[in-house]
Design a protein around this motif. Structure first.
Motif, PDB file in Angstrom:
ATOM      1  N   GLU A   1       5.138   8.507  -8.413  1.00  0.00           N
ATOM      2  CA  GLU A   1       4.484   7.891  -9.570  1.00  0.00           C
ATOM      3  C   GLU A   1       4.679   6.374  -9.579  1.00  0.00           C
ATOM      4  OE1 GLU A   1       6.261  10.114 -12.721  1.00  0.00           O
ATOM      5  OE2 GLU A   1       4.501  11.429 -12.933  1.00  0.00           O
ATOM      6  N   ARG A   2       5.842   5.935  -9.146  1.00  0.00           N
ATOM      7  CA  ARG A   2       6.095   4.498  -9.115  1.00  0.00           C
ATOM      8  C   ARG A   2       5.201   3.811  -8.084  1.00  0.00           C
ATOM      9  NH1 ARG A   2      12.111   1.990  -9.781  1.00  0.00           N
ATOM     10  NH2 ARG A   2      11.473  -0.167 -10.174  1.00  0.00           N
ATOM     11  N   LEU A   3       5.014   4.449  -6.943  1.00  0.00           N
ATOM     12  CA  LEU A   3       4.137   3.870  -5.921  1.00  0.00           C
ATOM     13  C   LEU A   3       2.677   3.850  -6.387  1.00  0.00           C
ATOM     14  CD1 LEU A   3       5.640   5.524  -2.717  1.00  0.00           C
ATOM     15  CD2 LEU A   3       5.853   3.139  -3.429  1.00  0.00           C
ATOM     16  N   VAL A   4       2.274   4.867  -7.126  1.00  0.00           N
ATOM     17  CA  VAL A   4       0.909   4.895  -7.657  1.00  0.00           C
ATOM     18  C   VAL A   4       0.696   3.746  -8.640  1.00  0.00           C
ATOM     19  CG1 VAL A   4      -0.687   6.201  -9.121  1.00  0.00           C
ATOM     20  CG2 VAL A   4       0.523   7.359  -7.272  1.00  0.00           C
ATOM     21  N   ARG A   5       1.703   3.447  -9.459  1.00  0.00           N
ATOM     22  CA  ARG A   5       1.584   2.322 -10.394  1.00  0.00           C
ATOM     23  C   ARG A   5       1.459   0.992  -9.636  1.00  0.00           C
ATOM     24  NH1 ARG A   5       5.441   5.350 -13.404  1.00  0.00           N
ATOM     25  NH2 ARG A   5       7.169   4.113 -12.547  1.00  0.00           N
ATOM     26  N   LEU A   6       2.204   0.860  -8.547  1.00  0.00           N
ATOM     27  CA  LEU A   6       2.091  -0.362  -7.746  1.00  0.00           C
ATOM     28  C   LEU A   6       0.702  -0.475  -7.118  1.00  0.00           C
ATOM     29  CD1 LEU A   6       5.566  -0.486  -5.968  1.00  0.00           C
ATOM     30  CD2 LEU A   6       4.734  -1.999  -7.758  1.00  0.00           C
ATOM     31  N   ARG A   7       0.137   0.659  -6.724  1.00  0.00           N
ATOM     32  CA  ARG A   7      -1.207   0.634  -6.141  1.00  0.00           C
ATOM     33  C   ARG A   7      -2.244   0.194  -7.171  1.00  0.00           C
ATOM     34  NH1 ARG A   7      -2.660   5.457  -1.916  1.00  0.00           N
ATOM     35  NH2 ARG A   7      -1.517   4.589  -0.144  1.00  0.00           N
ATOM     36  N   ARG A   8      -2.036   0.583  -8.430  1.00  0.00           N
ATOM     37  CA  ARG A   8      -2.972   0.140  -9.470  1.00  0.00           C
ATOM     38  C   ARG A   8      -2.946  -1.381  -9.583  1.00  0.00           C
ATOM     39  NH1 ARG A   8      -0.472   3.957 -13.188  1.00  0.00           N
ATOM     40  NH2 ARG A   8      -1.349   6.039 -12.866  1.00  0.00           N
ATOM     41  N   LYS A   9      -1.755  -1.952  -9.528  1.00  0.00           N
ATOM     42  CA  LYS A   9      -1.648  -3.414  -9.571  1.00  0.00           C
ATOM     43  C   LYS A   9      -2.352  -4.044  -8.374  1.00  0.00           C
ATOM     44  CE  LYS A   9       2.727  -3.687 -12.104  1.00  0.00           C
ATOM     45  NZ  LYS A   9       4.136  -4.199 -12.065  1.00  0.00           N
ATOM     46  N   ARG A  10      -2.215  -3.406  -7.229  1.00  0.00           N
ATOM     47  CA  ARG A  10      -2.870  -3.934  -6.028  1.00  0.00           C
ATOM     48  C   ARG A  10      -4.384  -3.900  -6.180  1.00  0.00           C
ATOM     49  NH1 ARG A  10      -1.167  -2.424   0.168  1.00  0.00           N
ATOM     50  NH2 ARG A  10      -2.723  -3.687   1.242  1.00  0.00           N
ATOM     51  N   GLN A  11      -4.920  -2.820  -6.733  1.00  0.00           N
ATOM     52  CA  GLN A  11      -6.360  -2.721  -6.928  1.00  0.00           C
ATOM     53  C   GLN A  11      -6.867  -3.782  -7.895  1.00  0.00           C
ATOM     54  OE1 GLN A  11      -8.465  -0.727  -5.185  1.00  0.00           O
ATOM     55  NE2 GLN A  11      -6.618  -0.244  -4.019  1.00  0.00           N
ATOM     56  N   GLN A  12      -6.085  -4.070  -8.941  1.00  0.00           N
ATOM     57  CA  GLN A  12      -6.484  -5.120  -9.880  1.00  0.00           C
ATOM     58  C   GLN A  12      -6.507  -6.485  -9.196  1.00  0.00           C
ATOM     59  OE1 GLN A  12      -3.640  -4.725 -13.045  1.00  0.00           O
ATOM     60  NE2 GLN A  12      -4.554  -2.855 -13.851  1.00  0.00           N
ATOM     61  N   SER A  13      -5.491  -6.755  -8.369  1.00  0.00           N
ATOM     62  CA  SER A  13      -5.439  -8.024  -7.662  1.00  0.00           C
ATOM     63  C   SER A  13      -6.603  -8.155  -6.686  1.00  0.00           C
ATOM     64  CB  SER A  13      -4.105  -8.159  -6.928  1.00  0.00           C
ATOM     65  OG  SER A  13      -3.980  -9.402  -6.301  1.00  0.00           O
ATOM     66  N   VAL A  14      -6.924  -7.059  -5.986  1.00  0.00           N
ATOM     67  CA  VAL A  14      -8.040  -7.091  -5.027  1.00  0.00           C
ATOM     68  C   VAL A  14      -9.369  -7.253  -5.763  1.00  0.00           C
ATOM     69  CG1 VAL A  14      -9.283  -5.737  -3.302  1.00  0.00           C
ATOM     70  CG2 VAL A  14      -6.793  -5.786  -3.267  1.00  0.00           C
ATOM     71  N   SER A  15      -9.486  -6.668  -6.949  1.00  0.00           N
ATOM     72  CA  SER A  15     -10.723  -6.834  -7.731  1.00  0.00           C
ATOM     73  C   SER A  15     -10.934  -8.301  -8.097  1.00  0.00           C
ATOM     74  CB  SER A  15     -10.660  -5.974  -8.998  1.00  0.00           C
ATOM     75  OG  SER A  15     -10.601  -4.606  -8.680  1.00  0.00           O
ATOM     76  N   ASN A  16      -9.853  -8.978  -8.468  1.00  0.00           N
ATOM     77  CA  ASN A  16      -9.965 -10.414  -8.751  1.00  0.00           C
ATOM     78  C   ASN A  16     -10.352 -11.192  -7.501  1.00  0.00           C
ATOM     79  OD1 ASN A  16      -9.183  -9.940 -11.396  1.00  0.00           O
ATOM     80  ND2 ASN A  16      -7.017 -10.287 -10.975  1.00  0.00           N
ATOM     81  N   PHE A  17      -9.775 -10.788  -6.361  1.00  0.00           N
ATOM     82  CA  PHE A  17     -10.100 -11.433  -5.088  1.00  0.00           C
ATOM     83  C   PHE A  17     -11.575 -11.243  -4.744  1.00  0.00           C
ATOM     84  CE2 PHE A  17      -9.526 -11.371  -0.261  1.00  0.00           C
ATOM     85  CZ  PHE A  17      -9.574 -12.753  -0.173  1.00  0.00           C
ATOM     86  N   LEU A  18     -12.096 -10.043  -5.030  1.00  0.00           N
ATOM     87  CA  LEU A  18     -13.514  -9.759  -4.780  1.00  0.00           C
ATOM     88  C   LEU A  18     -14.402 -10.676  -5.621  1.00  0.00           C
ATOM     89  CD1 LEU A  18     -15.907  -8.100  -3.716  1.00  0.00           C
ATOM     90  CD2 LEU A  18     -15.421  -6.408  -5.498  1.00  0.00           C
ATOM     91  N   GLY A  19     -14.028 -10.859  -6.891  1.00  0.00           N
ATOM     92  CA  GLY A  19     -14.812 -11.748  -7.743  1.00  0.00           C
ATOM     93  C   GLY A  19     -14.831 -13.172  -7.224  1.00  0.00           C
ATOM     94  N   ILE A  20     -13.674 -13.639  -6.734  1.00  0.00           N
ATOM     95  CA  ILE A  20     -13.615 -15.000  -6.175  1.00  0.00           C
ATOM     96  C   ILE A  20     -14.489 -15.114  -4.938  1.00  0.00           C
ATOM     97  CG2 ILE A  20     -12.068 -16.621  -5.003  1.00  0.00           C
ATOM     98  CD1 ILE A  20      -9.893 -15.781  -6.962  1.00  0.00           C
ATOM     99  N   ILE A  21     -14.447 -14.104  -4.068  1.00  0.00           N
ATOM    100  CA  ILE A  21     -15.257 -14.138  -2.842  1.00  0.00           C
ATOM    101  C   ILE A  21     -16.743 -14.146  -3.178  1.00  0.00           C
ATOM    102  CG2 ILE A  21     -15.951 -12.746  -0.851  1.00  0.00           C
ATOM    103  CD1 ILE A  21     -13.077 -12.059  -0.386  1.00  0.00           C
TER     104      ILE A  21
END
Length: 568
Positions: A429-449
């Protein structure tokens, strides 16, 4: 032994003799040969200064790589160790409740390829304990001074001290998990923070490249340089920046893949392969339809033609995206399944097969059908390991795969089911929560690109239109060449055609590398980048059209009239 006295070759597991024989000496001789070949070649052929500098950079880069090789290997090993720490501490903790001895426990851990560099490190501990007959704390301290990972080194030191103090290994590892997972979370969030910082750096790089591109496109009108050669320099500059950004993301982000390493073919793989075939077949069909049906009726700018022709690739990318979304949903349901399975095994004392039969009647979301399939295969009693391989392959999740193997192997070796389920579900469960943070960060990166791609395309297209307009103006001037020949220069049509072609290549290259950077950042399937590739193509094409069209209006109407035209 102080840590600073440990050689980098020890930390990187690189043999000095092998390094000198296979890396350093061949690199030096190869660089010298390339350097001399370049000197001879440039004496007989006159080359531009920029090309000569680039040629001399090749042997220089080879030498730098050879010198930095041990440090690069140590850094790569450190990232691998840090990325595998959650799985190692989970496996170590659950095996500590089994009936095997500590030496056998180390042997099991050191032979698991999914632990990556940690397995090779533990193999050293196993050899020291089993072959050299040294104590386990002494072996752990020995390894702690020689591992490149600070987090892993601190864990080994704490473990050695606890074993010397007589602390129960099971209780210690259960408590130590929190510390190790906290360290891993710090490492993971640090990598995400690096990605956030890199977004700003990436934005600055692209803006700098845009300015350089504007000067390269307009400069030949004043300097009389070959615009074809400058266009190739522009392409090389942008590709180098994009590839550098891709490599930085690849080697700084933690190793956390989404897709499982499957040992059997699944319907998911067949769907993706079928979608890829359909997409590749559709590309020439769409291209042919454009030339036979659309082109005679509607004049479409070339960038839109390129984007339209490659649009079928979005289909396979979208299929991969849907499959990854299904894998994420399965990850969300797995901890509840493991908790139910382990607690039922501990409470009833029944076999795994009977408990699975009971649980297969319950709803675990998208994981329910996979659980039923697992029960049916285990009920046949042909090959239990193969049944788990099919379960892992059908879920498609790398996390589910490695934790399922930890669960199965721990039960096989006699570990306590309730303890195993509690440890696995909590860490999962802890790793899944970290993955959610990663997806949010990548979504922001996608918007910048997306934003940078549109602005980038607009800028270079506007610069191109300025060059075209000024070139046409200069070409119409009826002034003797001897008066203004050194001031203004007309670019030949072949040069403008070459620049147009380079811009189209740049459009495809930038879109592809940026899409790959997005998937490398989120750890997904590389074919999923084709979906973003097509989106970026259309954004780039729209940016080029707007930039060229609006700048043409400005150049034709004049500044004040163009503003009035924009306002309607």
């Amino acid at each position: 032994m102080p840590e600073e006295n440990i050689s980098i070759f020890v930390k990187s597991d690189v043999s000095p003799k092998e390094y000198v024989r296979r890396i350093l000496i061949p690199s030096i001789f190869g660089s010298l040969i390339i350097f001399m070949a370049i000197m001879v070649f440039t004496r007989f052929f006159v080359l531009p200064l920029g090309l000569r500098i680039f040629m001399y950079l090749i042997p220089t880069i080879i030498i730098i790589y050879a010198v930095a090789y041990p440090y690069l290997m140590a850094d790569s090993k450190k990232i691998s160790i840090n990325s595998k720490l959650p799985y190692f501490i989970t496996y170590f903790a659950v095996l500590s409740t089994s009936e095997i001895g500590r030496s056998d426990l180390l042997k099991v851990l050191s032979s698991d390829p999914k632990l990556g560099a940690i397995a090779s490190e533990l193999k050293k501990v196993y050899i020291i304990v089993d072959k050299l007959h040294r104590s386990l704390p002494e072996a752990f301290r020995f390894l702690a001074r020689r591992t490149p990972s600070r987090v892993f080194s601190d864990f080994l030191d704490r473990l050695a001290y606890s074993l010397d103090s007589g602390v129960d290994l099971k209780e210690y590892l259960f408590q130590e998990q929190q510390t190790v997972m906290d360290d891993y979370q710090t490492f993971y969030e640090g990598a995400l923070y690096d990605l956030d910082i890199f977004k700003e750096i990436y934005e600055s790089i692209i803006i700098s490249v845009v300015f350089a591109a504007a000067f390269i496109i307009i400069g030949p009108l004043i300097t009389a340089q070959d615009i074809g050669r400058l266009a190739l320099y522009l392409l090389f500059l942008i590709v180098a920046a994009e590839v550098g950004a891709l490599l930085v993301i690849k080697y700084r982000m933690p190793e956390d893949p989404i897709w499982a390493e499957v040992k059997v073919e699944t319907p998911r793989q067949r769907r993706i392969r079928r979608a890829l075939i359909y997409s590749l077949i559709a590309i020439p069909i769409v291209g042919l339809a454009y030339y036979l049906i659309i082109r005679p009726r509607f004049p479409i700018p070339t960038p839109f033609v390129v984007a339209l022709t490659l649009t079928p690739l979005a289909y396979v990318g979208n299929v991969v995206r849907r499959e990854e979304a299904a894998i994420f949903r399965k990850d969300e349901n797995f901890p509840a399944f493991i908790r139910s399975l382990s607690s039922s095994l501990a409470a009833s004392g029944a076999s795994l097969l009977l408990v699975l039969k009971y649980l297969s009647a319950h709803d675990f979301g998208t994981l329910t059908e996979d659980i039923k399939s697992l029960y049916r295969r285990l009920a046949v009693r042909v090959d239990p390991q193969r049944a788990w391989d099919f379960f892992i392959a059908e879920t498609g999740s790398w996390l589910i795969g490695i934790f399922s193997e930890i669960f199965r192997e721990s039960l096989r070796l006699g570990a306590e089911p309730d303890y195993v389920g509690k440890v696995i579900s909590r860490n999962f469960e802890r790793l899944v929560r970290l993955r959610r943070k990663r997806q949010q960060s990548v979504s922001n990166f996608l918007g910048i690109i997306l934003g940078l791609t549109g602005a980038f395309a607009f800028s270079i297209a506007a610069s191109f239109q300025v060059a075209v307009s000024i070139n046409d103006l200069f070409g119409k001037l009826e002034v003797p060449t001897e008066y203004i020949g050194d001031i203004i220069h007309v670019i030949p049509p072949s040069g403008m055609a070459m620049l147009s072609l380079v811009m189209l290549v740049l459009m495809v290259t930038h879109s592809l590398l940026s899409a790959m950077a997005i998937k490398v950042a989120d750890g997904g399937h590389i074919l999923g980048s084709l979906y973003y590739f097509v989106i970026l193509l259309w954004v780039f094409a729209a940016g080029m059209y707007l930039g060229q069209h609006l700048m043409a209006k400005f150049m034709n109407l004049g500044g004040g009239e163009a503003i009035l035209w924009l306002l309607g």
